[in-house]
Design a protein around this motif. Structure first.
Motif, PDB file in Angstrom:
ATOM      1  N   UNK A   3       0.883  -1.178   0.000  1.00 25.54           N
ATOM      2  CA  UNK A   3       0.000   0.000   0.000  1.00 25.54           C
ATOM      3  C   UNK A   3       0.911   1.215   0.000  1.00 25.54           C
ATOM      4  N   UNK A   4       1.012   1.905  -1.125  1.00 26.11           N
ATOM      5  CA  UNK A   4       1.979   2.991  -1.209  1.00 26.11           C
ATOM      6  C   UNK A   4       3.365   2.433  -0.944  1.00 26.11           C
ATOM      7  N   UNK A   5       4.065   3.005   0.028  1.00 28.85           N
ATOM      8  CA  UNK A   5       5.403   2.517   0.349  1.00 28.85           C
ATOM      9  C   UNK A   5       5.396   1.515   1.499  1.00 28.85           C
ATOM     10  N   UNK A   6       4.212   1.076   1.882  1.00 29.33           N
ATOM     11  CA  UNK A   6       4.113   0.141   3.011  1.00 29.33           C
ATOM     12  C   UNK A   6       4.013  -1.306   2.526  1.00 29.33           C
ATOM     13  N   UNK A   7       4.828  -2.176   3.128  1.00 27.43           N
ATOM     14  CA  UNK A   7       4.784  -3.614   2.837  1.00 27.43           C
ATOM     15  C   UNK A   7       3.963  -4.303   3.909  1.00 27.43           C
ATOM     16  N   UNK A   8       3.137  -5.255   3.504  1.00 29.19           N
ATOM     17  CA  UNK A   8       2.274  -5.943   4.452  1.00 29.19           C
ATOM     18  C   UNK A   8       2.364  -7.451   4.227  1.00 29.19           C
ATOM     19  N   UNK A   9       2.710  -8.182   5.285  1.00 30.24           N
ATOM     20  CA  UNK A   9       2.750  -9.639   5.234  1.00 30.24           C
ATOM     21  C   UNK A   9       1.450 -10.163   5.847  1.00 30.24           C
ATOM     22  N   UNK A  10       0.672 -10.891   5.062  1.00 30.50           N
ATOM     23  CA  UNK A  10      -0.524 -11.534   5.614  1.00 30.50           C
ATOM     24  C   UNK A  10      -0.122 -12.870   6.231  1.00 30.50           C
ATOM     25  N   UNK A  11      -0.414 -13.043   7.517  1.00 31.41           N
ATOM     26  CA  UNK A  11       0.013 -14.254   8.226  1.00 31.41           C
ATOM     27  C   UNK A  11      -1.138 -15.251   8.374  1.00 31.41           C
ATOM     28  N   UNK A  12      -0.761 -16.518   8.571  1.00 32.60           N
ATOM     29  CA  UNK A  12      -1.779 -17.580   8.652  1.00 32.60           C
ATOM     30  C   UNK A  12      -2.658 -17.459   9.897  1.00 32.60           C
ATOM     31  N   UNK A  13      -2.200 -16.716  10.905  1.00 30.53           N
ATOM     32  CA  UNK A  13      -3.031 -16.546  12.097  1.00 30.53           C
ATOM     33  C   UNK A  13      -3.998 -15.374  11.959  1.00 30.53           C
ATOM     34  N   UNK A  14      -4.089 -14.821  10.746  1.00 27.04           N
ATOM     35  CA  UNK A  14      -5.038 -13.742  10.491  1.00 27.04           C
ATOM     36  C   UNK A  14      -4.493 -12.351  10.792  1.00 27.04           C
ATOM     37  N   UNK A  15      -3.307 -12.299  11.402  1.00 29.62           N
ATOM     38  CA  UNK A  15      -2.701 -11.001  11.711  1.00 29.62           C
ATOM     39  C   UNK A  15      -1.845 -10.536  10.530  1.00 29.62           C
ATOM     40  N   UNK A  16      -1.469  -9.262  10.589  1.00 26.62           N
ATOM     41  CA  UNK A  16      -0.635  -8.695   9.530  1.00 26.62           C
ATOM     42  C   UNK A  16       0.635  -8.099  10.110  1.00 26.62           C
ATOM     43  N   UNK A  17       1.745  -8.410   9.484  1.00 23.36           N
ATOM     44  CA  UNK A  17       3.030  -7.780   9.825  1.00 23.36           C
ATOM     45  C   UNK A  17       3.242  -6.674   8.802  1.00 23.36           C
ATOM     46  N   UNK A  18       3.251  -5.417   9.253  1.00 25.84           N
ATOM     47  CA  UNK A  18       3.458  -4.308   8.315  1.00 25.84           C
ATOM     48  C   UNK A  18       4.849  -3.719   8.514  1.00 25.84           C
ATOM     49  N   UNK A  19       5.456  -3.330   7.404  1.00 28.43           N
ATOM     50  CA  UNK A  19       6.818  -2.805   7.442  1.00 28.43           C
ATOM     51  C   UNK A  19       6.912  -1.553   6.590  1.00 28.43           C
TER      52      UNK A  19
END
Length: 266
Positions: free
Chosen positions: A57-73
């Motif tokens: 999203x724009x300059x943001x990276x987002x990892x979708x995790x199997x536990x339903x949470x998101x790791x954003x960087x």
DNA sequence: AATGGGACCTGCGCGC
DNA sequence: TGCGCGCAGGTCCCAT
């Protein structure tokens, strides 16, 4: 450092390399980059989950995790991902199920890692302007109406349009032959369309070149991106303009180094 | 609404 | 050679 083309490049590589890999361990060497939640909850949430998808999203990276949470960087100025990594100078290292490391490096520690339930609730994402590739020339035109501010800072405003930073703002304005000092309001319809077309063309070309490696940006593999050799004005103070030979000028605009050709850009 | 400044950080290159 | 200063691709926050 990393703007839309660089982040998109990293996203594509992460997708190729990391989808369906499980994160078996997390080592936090500097907790300053963990913005949310606490270091221990961050580790606990990420550890044991599998990477299911990667979003930008724009300059943001987002990892979708199997536990339903998101790791954003958010890499900010000097964030880097390296894979496979060696853990050296890494701020956070993720051990994967193949026993390889994904290293998050960040010299200046300005980057931001979060674990969230819903990334759309992060203020940065909530307020983010449209993705350039989702726009049409006429939408872009209407976005510019009544904006009194100078065109360059406006292009860099993430609430206005997502993904453009200091480097690509300079390059795009050169290609559209528009001075960075012009107010958005003052652009003719033709200039607005032209500017939009150059934004799209430039970003696509830069993605094809896998980004611009100036100082800190590198691809996931550690290799540099090659768009630098297509730069026309950025970091070229005093060098001759490729069109008219006039020396490229550097000024400070809205607190940022701004490069342009004083003759070609009106 | 727009603009200007400072803050967050570390490290590099430049001029003296 | 050594040191101090300005600068760096991003974003947020405050003041005017």
């Amino acid at each position: 450092m990393p703007e839309l083309p660089e982040v998109e490049t990293i996203k594509r590589e992460l997708m190729q390399q990391l989808v369906d890999k499980k994160i078996t361990a997390v080592v936090v060497n500097n907790a300053k980059v963990i913005k949310q939640p606490s270091r221990s909850v961050f580790i606990k949430t990420v550890k044991g989950s599998t990477i299911k998808r990667i979003i930008r999203k724009g300059k943001l990276l987002i990892f979708g995790l199997s536990n339903g949470k998101f790791l954003t960087v958010h890499l900010r100025m000097t964030g880097q991902f390296v894979y496979p990594g060696d853990g050296i100078k890494s701020r956070v290292s993720f051990r994967l199920s193949n026993n390889r490391l994904l290293d998050y490096k960040d010299q200046r520690l300005l980057g931001e890692l979060r674990v969230v339930k819903n990334f759309n609730n992060i203020p940065f994402v909530k307020e983010l302007g449209p993705e350039p590739f989702d726009l049409t020339a006429s939408k872009f035109e209407s976005m510019l109406t009544n904006r009194k501010t100078k065109i360059k800072p406006l292009l860099m405003d993430q609430k206005f349009i997502a993904g453009i930073g200091n480097l690509y703002a300079a390059e795009v304005l050169f290609r559209a032959r528009i001075s960075p000092l012009r107010s958005a309001l003052s652009l003719s319809k033709k200039e607005k369309r032209n500017l939009f077309n150059e934004i799209i063309k430039t970003l696509k070309e830069a993605i094809r070149c896998r980004g611009s490696s100036m100082d800190q940006y590198i691809q996931l593999s550690g290799k540099p991106g090659s768009y630098v050799k297509h730069h026309k004005v950025y970091d070229k103070k005093g060098k001759p303009c490729i069109v008219c030979n006039t020396a490229i000028k550097r000024i400070s605009l809205a607190g940022r180094g701004t490069y342009f050709c004083p003759k070609c850009q009106k």
